[in-house]
Design a protein around this motif. Structure first.
Motif, mmCIF file in Angstrom:
data_model
loop_
_atom_site.group_PDB
_atom_site.id
_atom_site.type_symbol
_atom_site.label_atom_id
_atom_site.label_comp_id
_atom_site.label_asym_id
_atom_site.label_seq_id
_atom_site.Cartn_x
_atom_site.Cartn_y
_atom_site.Cartn_z
ATOM 1 N N MET A 1 1.830 -43.407 -31.027
ATOM 2 C CA MET A 1 1.778 -43.084 -29.600
ATOM 3 C C MET A 1 3.178 -43.023 -29.005
ATOM 4 O O MET A 1 4.070 -43.768 -29.366
ATOM 5 N N ASP A 2 3.345 -42.119 -28.080
ATOM 6 C CA ASP A 2 4.606 -41.934 -27.395
ATOM 7 C C ASP A 2 4.758 -43.004 -26.318
ATOM 8 O O ASP A 2 3.982 -43.068 -25.379
ATOM 9 N N LYS A 3 5.765 -43.851 -26.501
ATOM 10 C CA LYS A 3 5.992 -44.927 -25.541
ATOM 11 C C LYS A 3 7.089 -44.530 -24.561
ATOM 12 O O LYS A 3 8.108 -45.185 -24.474
ATOM 13 N N SER A 4 6.918 -43.390 -23.889
ATOM 14 C CA SER A 4 7.980 -42.934 -23.010
ATOM 15 C C SER A 4 7.996 -43.784 -21.742
ATOM 16 O O SER A 4 6.959 -44.110 -21.173
ATOM 17 N N LEU A 5 9.200 -44.139 -21.345
ATOM 18 C CA LEU A 5 9.368 -44.971 -20.165
ATOM 19 C C LEU A 5 9.748 -44.105 -18.977
ATOM 20 O O LEU A 5 10.409 -43.088 -19.115
ATOM 21 N N THR A 6 9.294 -44.531 -17.818
ATOM 22 C CA THR A 6 9.637 -43.832 -16.596
ATOM 23 C C THR A 6 10.377 -44.799 -15.689
ATOM 24 O O THR A 6 9.911 -45.908 -15.465
ATOM 25 N N GLN A 7 11.513 -44.355 -15.190
ATOM 26 C CA GLN A 7 12.232 -45.168 -14.223
ATOM 27 C C GLN A 7 11.883 -44.652 -12.843
ATOM 28 O O GLN A 7 11.919 -43.447 -12.595
ATOM 29 N N VAL A 8 11.499 -45.562 -11.972
ATOM 30 C CA VAL A 8 11.166 -45.183 -10.605
ATOM 31 C C VAL A 8 12.145 -45.885 -9.683
ATOM 32 O O VAL A 8 12.299 -47.102 -9.751
ATOM 33 N N HIS A 9 12.830 -45.090 -8.866
ATOM 34 C CA HIS A 9 13.799 -45.716 -7.955
ATOM 35 C C HIS A 9 13.698 -45.103 -6.565
ATOM 36 O O HIS A 9 13.273 -43.963 -6.399
ATOM 37 N N CYS A 10 14.094 -45.895 -5.583
ATOM 38 C CA CYS A 10 14.088 -45.449 -4.195
ATOM 39 C C CYS A 10 15.307 -44.542 -3.972
ATOM 40 O O CYS A 10 16.386 -44.813 -4.492
ATOM 41 N N ASN A 11 15.093 -43.456 -3.206
ATOM 42 C CA ASN A 11 16.226 -42.551 -2.976
ATOM 43 C C ASN A 11 17.117 -42.989 -1.811
ATOM 44 O O ASN A 11 18.025 -42.282 -1.409
ATOM 45 N N ARG A 12 16.833 -44.192 -1.255
ATOM 46 C CA ARG A 12 17.686 -44.676 -0.162
ATOM 47 C C ARG A 12 18.359 -46.008 -0.465
ATOM 48 O O ARG A 12 19.385 -46.328 0.114
ATOM 49 N N CYS A 13 17.699 -46.814 -1.340
ATOM 50 C CA CYS A 13 18.297 -48.124 -1.636
ATOM 51 C C CYS A 13 18.274 -48.377 -3.141
ATOM 52 O O CYS A 13 17.954 -47.493 -3.927
ATOM 53 N N GLU A 14 18.572 -49.583 -3.531
ATOM 54 C CA GLU A 14 18.732 -49.903 -4.944
ATOM 55 C C GLU A 14 17.426 -50.309 -5.618
ATOM 56 O O GLU A 14 17.402 -50.594 -6.819
ATOM 57 N N CYS A 15 16.325 -50.330 -4.853
ATOM 58 C CA CYS A 15 15.046 -50.790 -5.392
ATOM 59 C C CYS A 15 14.573 -49.872 -6.530
ATOM 60 O O CYS A 15 14.460 -48.665 -6.353
ATOM 61 N N SER A 16 14.310 -50.461 -7.705
ATOM 62 C CA SER A 16 13.842 -49.619 -8.813
ATOM 63 C C SER A 16 13.095 -50.457 -9.843
ATOM 64 O O SER A 16 13.187 -51.687 -9.867
ATOM 65 N N THR A 17 12.348 -49.789 -10.681
ATOM 66 C CA THR A 17 11.637 -50.455 -11.770
ATOM 67 C C THR A 17 11.454 -49.461 -12.906
ATOM 68 O O THR A 17 11.570 -48.249 -12.720
ATOM 69 N N THR A 18 11.180 -49.986 -14.087
ATOM 70 C CA THR A 18 10.923 -49.135 -15.246
ATOM 71 C C THR A 18 9.543 -49.483 -15.789
ATOM 72 O O THR A 18 9.192 -50.644 -15.913
ATOM 73 N N THR A 19 8.747 -48.441 -16.075
ATOM 74 C CA THR A 19 7.372 -48.687 -16.481
ATOM 75 C C THR A 19 6.937 -47.684 -17.549
ATOM 76 O O THR A 19 7.481 -46.586 -17.644
ATOM 77 N N ASP A 20 5.951 -48.072 -18.337
ATOM 78 C CA ASP A 20 5.333 -47.111 -19.259
ATOM 79 C C ASP A 20 3.905 -46.802 -18.794
ATOM 80 O O ASP A 20 3.125 -46.205 -19.512
ATOM 81 N N LYS A 21 3.597 -47.237 -17.568
ATOM 82 C CA LYS A 21 2.226 -47.061 -17.080
ATOM 83 C C LYS A 21 2.181 -46.223 -15.812
ATOM 84 O O LYS A 21 1.479 -46.547 -14.871
ATOM 85 N N VAL A 22 2.936 -45.139 -15.796
ATOM 86 C CA VAL A 22 2.961 -44.365 -14.567
ATOM 87 C C VAL A 22 1.653 -43.603 -14.378
ATOM 88 O O VAL A 22 1.252 -43.303 -13.267
ATOM 89 N N ASN A 23 0.965 -43.298 -15.454
ATOM 90 C CA ASN A 23 -0.349 -42.657 -15.337
ATOM 91 C C ASN A 23 -1.158 -42.876 -16.606
ATOM 92 O O ASN A 23 -1.514 -41.934 -17.298
ATOM 93 N N GLY A 24 -1.443 -44.144 -16.905
ATOM 94 C CA GLY A 24 -2.195 -44.445 -18.108
ATOM 95 C C GLY A 24 -3.655 -44.748 -17.787
ATOM 96 O O GLY A 24 -4.002 -45.002 -16.643
ATOM 97 N N TRP A 25 -4.491 -44.711 -18.833
ATOM 98 C CA TRP A 25 -5.906 -45.027 -18.636
ATOM 99 C C TRP A 25 -6.308 -46.121 -19.586
ATOM 100 O O TRP A 25 -5.868 -46.155 -20.723
ATOM 101 N N ARG A 26 -7.157 -47.021 -19.100
ATOM 102 C CA ARG A 26 -7.726 -48.002 -20.005
ATOM 103 C C ARG A 26 -9.218 -48.092 -19.750
ATOM 104 O O ARG A 26 -9.716 -47.593 -18.743
ATOM 105 N N VAL A 27 -9.927 -48.714 -20.702
ATOM 106 C CA VAL A 27 -11.373 -48.822 -20.578
ATOM 107 C C VAL A 27 -11.721 -50.085 -19.817
ATOM 108 O O VAL A 27 -11.201 -51.161 -20.111
#
Ligand SMILES: [Zn+2]
Ligand SMILES: [Zn+2]
Ligand SMILES: [Zn+2]
Length: 201
Positions: A1-27
């Protein structure tokens, strides 16, 4: 499985996080039925942070799928120009009907839990339902693939108090390029879970 990470950051401040669950599904198991539960990113007002949040599919979407199932069965019935008994004994029709009943039960259960949560996403950290999540119609990972050069995707999620917008950026460009060269596997779509379920049923 592709474990691609997505970095999400605010375009005005330093707030950010990195996740691999930007659009995942579970049962999600509910009375023995397997329901699709979406894992995504959201802003939790209790945690005052970007968090992983889970939500069921939209109620209107579930109802629409139920209606489509019923229409499919009656359309098949109409193609059989036979009498009542022949229809009753028709193998294909019986199989389609049985499968439709199973799928309707699952969709009914999904509708039930989605309504219990008032169609809201839940923060996995604090269980609060006061979470603003990334819209499920925005497939961020797919956008990374479609626009190879444009490496940032607006999430539509605002940073409360700050007023900025969270922007997603693919954090594994090398891994993604490698995957395109070696594998022709299609991207998992939002409804891939449903297809799995149908092949199992
Ligand atoms: Zn940026
Ligand atoms: Zn901000
Ligand atoms: Zn929270």
């Amino acid at each position: 499985m592709d474990k691609s990470l997505t970095q999400v950051h605010c375009n005005r401040c330093e707030c950010s996080t990195t996740t691999d669950k930007v659009n995942g599904w579970r049962v999600f198991l509910y009375n023995g039925l397997e329901l699709p539960l979406r894992r995504t990113l959201g802003w939790c007002k209790q945690c005052e942070a970007l968090v992983t949040a889970e939500e069921f599919r939209d109620i209107n979407l579930i109802i629409k799928e139920m209606g489509e199932l019923v229409r499919q069965v009656s359309a098949l019935e109409k193609t059989l120009k036979t009498n009542y008994w022949q229809r009753l004994l028709n193998r294909k029709l019986r199989r389609v009907r049985r499968r439709s009943v199973e799928n309707l039960l699952t969709l009914g259960a999904e509708l039930d839990v989605a309504r219990q949560r008032a169609n809201k996403a839940r923060c996995v950290c604090c269980d609060s339902l006061d979470v603003e999540v990334i819209d499920s119609s925005l497939n961020i990972v797919e956008q990374f693939w479609q626009h190879n050069k444009r490496n940032e995707v607006a999430t539509g999620l605002t940073h409360p108090g700050c007023g900025g917008e969270f922007v997603a950026r693919s954090n594994s460009k090398v891994a993604v390029k490698h995957a395109t060269a070696t594998s022709s596997e299609p991207l998992p779509a939002a409804n891939s879970h449903k297809q799995d379920q149908q092949s199992v049923a």
